[in-house]
Design a protein around this motif. Structure first.
Motif, short mmCIF file in Angstrom:
data_model
loop_
_atom_site.label_atom_id
_atom_site.label_comp_id
_atom_site.label_asym_id
_atom_site.label_seq_id
_atom_site.Cartn_x
_atom_site.Cartn_y
_atom_site.Cartn_z
N ASP A 1 0.81 -1.22 0.00
CA ASP A 1 0.00 0.00 0.00
C ASP A 1 0.84 1.27 0.00
N VAL A 2 2.04 1.18 0.54
CA VAL A 2 2.88 2.38 0.67
C VAL A 2 4.11 2.34 -0.23
N ALA A 3 4.27 1.28 -1.01
CA ALA A 3 5.47 1.12 -1.83
C ALA A 3 5.69 2.30 -2.76
N LYS A 4 4.62 2.87 -3.27
CA LYS A 4 4.76 4.01 -4.19
C LYS A 4 5.30 5.25 -3.49
N GLU A 5 5.16 5.33 -2.16
CA GLU A 5 5.65 6.47 -1.39
C GLU A 5 7.11 6.31 -0.97
N LEU A 6 7.64 5.09 -1.07
CA LEU A 6 9.00 4.83 -0.62
C LEU A 6 10.01 5.32 -1.66
N PRO A 7 11.13 5.84 -1.20
CA PRO A 7 12.16 6.27 -2.16
C PRO A 7 12.77 5.05 -2.85
N GLU A 8 13.41 5.31 -3.99
CA GLU A 8 14.11 4.24 -4.70
C GLU A 8 15.19 3.66 -3.81
#
Length: 195
Positions: free
Chosen positions: A169-176
């Protein structure tokens, strides 16, 4: 009119201060750490937000007990999962209108970890520790059909108070992800110990 308090690991003090300045620049804040911390503790009623560490909360609990906070937020709340530690005992002495805990660590050892965190949030909600152990922990640990029913009963009781975000759910908010490989030459003594 009451200050709020954030308690977090020492390594996150400045991160909390930076985030507060970024998202709530109108709030006055003190990072209560270092040589001038006692002066800042005596001025808690003059600020909106205080940020301190678990280690300093334990040491300075007599100052914090003098205040009722608008909110107390425990970050990395696994620091109070063992109800008999100094961290947990100090945190549970805090008085607050609102309480919030944040943790990325699920219950790992036993459901007593959950009891300790919930007991900070809502003292007495799950009963005393002996009551909780007798009515939840022991039946769950015993296994079998009764354990499943007890787990379900506990889940229903605490579910309304938990917000759980999964990695997907939060993967898109995590930095590369950044990979760094650093080669270090060991000294002869280090090499001997390593081997």
């Amino acid at each position: 009119g009451k200050p709020s308090l954030v308690v977090c690991p020492t390594s996150l003090l400045e991160n909390w201060a930076d985030e507060s300045r970024r998202f709530t620049p109108e709030l006055s804040l003190h990072v209560i750490h270092g040589s001038d911390r006692l002066k800042k503790l005596k001025a808690l009623d003059e600020i909106d937000l205080a940020i301190t560490s678990y280690a300093l909360l334990r040491r300075d609990i007599q100052y914090y007990q003098q205040y009722e906070f608008s909110a107390v937020i425990l970050d990395e709340a696994q620091h109070i999962k063992n109800h008999s530690t100094q961290n947990a005992r100090a945190a549970k002495k805090l008085r607050a209108v609102n309480r919030l805990v944040l943790t990325g660590t699920p219950v790992e050892n036993s459901v007593t970890d959950l009891w300790s965190i919930i007991d900070f949030l809502m003292p007495g909600y799950l009963g005393s520790h002996p009551h909780f152990k007798r009515n939840y922990e022991m039946p769950i640990m015993s296994g079998g059909e009764h354990a499943v029913a007890t787990q379900q009963r506990l889940r229903q009781k605490v579910h309304p108070f938990l917000l759980r975000r999964l990695k997907r759910d939060v993967a898109k908010e995590l930095p590369e992800r950044i990979d760094r490989i650093a080669y270090c030459t060991m000294t002869p003594d280090q090499r001997a110990v390593y081997r």
